[in-house]
Design a protein around this motif. Structure first.
Motif, PDB file in Angstrom:
ATOM      1  N   ARG A 127      28.995 -28.521  62.127  1.00  0.00           N
ATOM      2  CA  ARG A 127      29.461 -27.323  62.822  1.00  0.00           C
ATOM      3  C   ARG A 127      30.976 -27.151  62.693  1.00  0.00           C
ATOM      4  O   ARG A 127      31.481 -26.033  62.586  1.00  0.00           O
ATOM      5  CB  ARG A 127      29.055 -27.380  64.291  1.00  0.00           C
ATOM      6  CG  ARG A 127      27.570 -27.351  64.531  1.00  0.00           C
ATOM      7  CD  ARG A 127      26.948 -25.995  64.136  1.00  0.00           C
ATOM      8  NE  ARG A 127      25.568 -25.945  64.579  1.00  0.00           N
ATOM      9  CZ  ARG A 127      24.523 -26.367  63.855  1.00  0.00           C
ATOM     10  NH1 ARG A 127      24.733 -26.848  62.638  1.00  0.00           N
ATOM     11  NH2 ARG A 127      23.301 -26.299  64.336  1.00  0.00           N
TER      12      ARG A 127
ATOM     13  N   ASP B 113      34.956 -16.418  70.685  1.00  0.00           N
ATOM     14  CA  ASP B 113      33.552 -16.073  70.916  1.00  0.00           C
ATOM     15  C   ASP B 113      32.690 -16.527  69.738  1.00  0.00           C
ATOM     16  O   ASP B 113      31.593 -17.089  69.940  1.00  0.00           O
ATOM     17  CB  ASP B 113      33.398 -14.566  71.126  1.00  0.00           C
ATOM     18  CG  ASP B 113      33.884 -14.123  72.497  1.00  0.00           C
ATOM     19  OD1 ASP B 113      34.003 -14.991  73.391  1.00  0.00           O
ATOM     20  OD2 ASP B 113      34.151 -12.920  72.672  1.00  0.00           O
TER      21      ASP B 113
ATOM     22  N   GLN C  33      33.459 -18.864  67.482  1.00  0.00           N
ATOM     23  CA  GLN C  33      33.442 -20.321  67.446  1.00  0.00           C
ATOM     24  C   GLN C  33      32.441 -20.884  68.447  1.00  0.00           C
ATOM     25  O   GLN C  33      31.646 -21.776  68.127  1.00  0.00           O
ATOM     26  CB  GLN C  33      34.829 -20.878  67.762  1.00  0.00           C
ATOM     27  CG  GLN C  33      34.834 -22.399  67.931  1.00  0.00           C
ATOM     28  CD  GLN C  33      36.118 -22.921  68.514  1.00  0.00           C
ATOM     29  OE1 GLN C  33      36.972 -23.360  67.780  1.00  0.00           O
ATOM     30  NE2 GLN C  33      36.253 -22.864  69.840  1.00  0.00           N
ATOM     31  N   ASN C  34      32.473 -20.366  69.668  1.00  0.00           N
ATOM     32  CA  ASN C  34      31.600 -20.886  70.719  1.00  0.00           C
ATOM     33  C   ASN C  34      30.121 -20.681  70.395  1.00  0.00           C
ATOM     34  O   ASN C  34      29.275 -21.509  70.749  1.00  0.00           O
ATOM     35  CB  ASN C  34      31.954 -20.232  72.057  1.00  0.00           C
ATOM     36  CG  ASN C  34      33.337 -20.635  72.540  1.00  0.00           C
ATOM     37  OD1 ASN C  34      33.892 -21.631  72.072  1.00  0.00           O
ATOM     38  ND2 ASN C  34      33.908 -19.853  73.444  1.00  0.00           N
ATOM     39  N   ALA C  35      29.829 -19.599  69.706  1.00  0.00           N
ATOM     40  CA  ALA C  35      28.441 -19.358  69.309  1.00  0.00           C
ATOM     41  C   ALA C  35      27.952 -20.429  68.331  1.00  0.00           C
ATOM     42  O   ALA C  35      26.786 -20.826  68.354  1.00  0.00           O
ATOM     43  CB  ALA C  35      28.324 -17.974  68.680  1.00  0.00           C
TER      44      ALA C  35
ATOM     45  N   LEU D 203      29.306 -23.569  68.124  1.00  0.00           N
ATOM     46  CA  LEU D 203      29.437 -24.908  68.696  1.00  0.00           C
ATOM     47  C   LEU D 203      28.573 -25.171  69.928  1.00  0.00           C
ATOM     48  O   LEU D 203      28.508 -26.309  70.396  1.00  0.00           O
ATOM     49  CB  LEU D 203      30.898 -25.176  69.071  1.00  0.00           C
ATOM     50  CG  LEU D 203      31.924 -25.183  67.938  1.00  0.00           C
ATOM     51  CD1 LEU D 203      33.295 -25.532  68.475  1.00  0.00           C
ATOM     52  CD2 LEU D 203      31.519 -26.148  66.829  1.00  0.00           C
ATOM     53  N   LYS D 204      27.907 -24.154  70.462  1.00  0.00           N
ATOM     54  CA  LYS D 204      27.213 -24.345  71.738  1.00  0.00           C
ATOM     55  C   LYS D 204      26.165 -25.444  71.693  1.00  0.00           C
ATOM     56  O   LYS D 204      25.992 -26.187  72.661  1.00  0.00           O
ATOM     57  CB  LYS D 204      26.587 -23.024  72.196  1.00  0.00           C
ATOM     58  CG  LYS D 204      25.538 -22.449  71.272  1.00  0.00           C
ATOM     59  CD  LYS D 204      25.012 -21.112  71.796  1.00  0.00           C
ATOM     60  CE  LYS D 204      23.949 -20.527  70.874  1.00  0.00           C
ATOM     61  NZ  LYS D 204      23.449 -19.224  71.372  1.00  0.00           N
ATOM     62  N   ASP D 205      25.478 -25.591  70.538  1.00  0.00           N
ATOM     63  CA  ASP D 205      24.460 -26.636  70.478  1.00  0.00           C
ATOM     64  C   ASP D 205      25.079 -28.020  70.302  1.00  0.00           C
ATOM     65  O   ASP D 205      24.427 -29.037  70.569  1.00  0.00           O
ATOM     66  CB  ASP D 205      23.443 -26.349  69.371  1.00  0.00           C
ATOM     67  CG  ASP D 205      24.059 -26.256  67.996  1.00  0.00           C
ATOM     68  OD1 ASP D 205      25.276 -26.044  67.900  1.00  0.00           O
ATOM     69  OD2 ASP D 205      23.314 -26.384  67.000  1.00  0.00           O
TER      70      ASP D 205
ATOM     71  N   LEU E  25      27.807 -29.069  72.016  1.00  0.00           N
ATOM     72  CA  LEU E  25      28.208 -29.501  73.358  1.00  0.00           C
ATOM     73  C   LEU E  25      27.027 -29.942  74.218  1.00  0.00           C
ATOM     74  O   LEU E  25      27.196 -30.735  75.152  1.00  0.00           O
ATOM     75  CB  LEU E  25      28.970 -28.371  74.052  1.00  0.00           C
ATOM     76  CG  LEU E  25      30.241 -27.893  73.328  1.00  0.00           C
ATOM     77  CD1 LEU E  25      30.867 -26.724  74.061  1.00  0.00           C
ATOM     78  CD2 LEU E  25      31.240 -29.036  73.177  1.00  0.00           C
ATOM     79  N   THR E  26      25.841 -29.466  73.902  1.00  0.00           N
ATOM     80  CA  THR E  26      24.642 -29.826  74.678  1.00  0.00           C
ATOM     81  C   THR E  26      23.724 -30.775  73.915  1.00  0.00           C
ATOM     82  O   THR E  26      22.586 -31.000  74.324  1.00  0.00           O
ATOM     83  CB  THR E  26      23.860 -28.558  75.056  1.00  0.00           C
ATOM     84  OG1 THR E  26      23.489 -27.857  73.858  1.00  0.00           O
ATOM     85  CG2 THR E  26      24.698 -27.638  75.930  1.00  0.00           C
ATOM     86  N   SER E  27      24.221 -31.337  72.814  1.00  0.00           N
ATOM     87  CA  SER E  27      23.367 -32.151  71.949  1.00  0.00           C
ATOM     88  C   SER E  27      23.177 -33.570  72.474  1.00  0.00           C
ATOM     89  O   SER E  27      23.972 -34.070  73.281  1.00  0.00           O
ATOM     90  CB  SER E  27      23.977 -32.230  70.546  1.00  0.00           C
ATOM     91  OG  SER E  27      25.189 -32.969  70.564  1.00  0.00           O
TER      92      SER E  27
END
Length: 255
Positions: free
Chosen positions: A204, A222, A224-226, A228-230, A232-234
């Motif tokens: 990512r 916005d 970038q966050n789309a 990277l979101k998975d 941070l919760t991986s």
């Protein structure tokens, strides 16, 4: 895939792809392009492989397109992946160029299509296509201005002149310059550092850096966050933090 054209070797999560036409200065013909493409398919599909390295046999990285094959009508391309089965391809895993000797024309374009470049001190880089009445259409004209100042890219494209590894490092085109004969080992050292990290986070991060140059200031976080979101919760994020607290090496799952 013909072993005579391209060799592959996988160790410790790193796939080394070697252009193996030293008598032709590793010039790319159709068979070479197809073999490189197959090796990159392997890199992408095999979860045990984390990083790829592309290099050349016999002290030369790649002299570009096989002109003898070209004049007979052969094009060293793969549908959807372009020259050498690589330059129009988007890989999720990092690819490092280990350059000894010449990286010219299509060989230069293969190198700049990689994420990182390690070169020997005697390395030479250039896009001399104009000297043969051709143009650097395998990425030199469109990728190079995004990697070095546009006027320098213009000079290289219009003169066809070569630059040394030292000059390439000076303008930020390559990552490091090493002693002749050691580019592959230096690339393996770099690859090992990458392979030790969380594979999802690496993929990512690579994706964001590659895309961010085309994002506006207003949208960049916005977008970038789309991506990277998975991350941070991986499961890997939890494992990384847990391993740090327990003072041990993390065991990555890539998810």
């Amino acid at each position: 895939m013909s072993e005579a054209e391209v060799l592959t070797d996988a160790q410790d999560g790193v796939l080394v792809i070697t252009l193996n036409r030293p008598k032709a200065k590793n010039a790319v013909n159709k068979a070479t392009a197809e073999a490189v493409s197959a090796a990159l398919d392997r890199l992408e599909s095999d979860d045990s492989l984390r990083v790829g390295i592309i290099t050349g046999a016999g002290g030369t990285f790649c002299s570009g397109m096989d002109l003898k094959a070209f004049v007979t009508g052969e094009m060293p391309m793969v549908e959807g992946h372009g020259f050498a089965g690589l330059v129009e391809r988007t890989l999720s895993k990092p690819l490092i160029a280990a350059v000894e000797g010449y990286a010219l024309a299509g060989g230069f374009e293969v190198a700049i299509s990689c994420d990182l470049i390690v070169a020997a001190e005697d390395g030479q880089f250039g896009i001399p296509e104009v000297k043969r009445g051709l143009a650097a259409a395998a990425g030199g004209l469109v990728k190079l201005p995004k990697q070095v100042p546009p006027r320098l890219a213009m000079e290289l494209a219009l003169t066809g002149d070569f630059i040394s590894a030292a000059r390439a490092a000076e303008i930020g085109l390559i990552n490091s310059v090493v002693a002749p004969g050691t580019a592959l080992e230096a690339a393996k050292t770099l690859a090992a550092k990458i392979a030790a990290n969380g594979p999802l986070a690496v993929a990512r991060s690579k994706q964001v850096i590659a895309a961010a140059q085309d994002w506006s200031t207003e949208e960049m976080f916005d977008r970038q966050n789309a991506v990277l979101k998975d991350v941070l919760t991986s499961e890997d994020a939890i494992e990384g933090a847990t391993a740090f607290a327990e003072k041990r090496a993390p065991v990555w799952k890539g998810k």
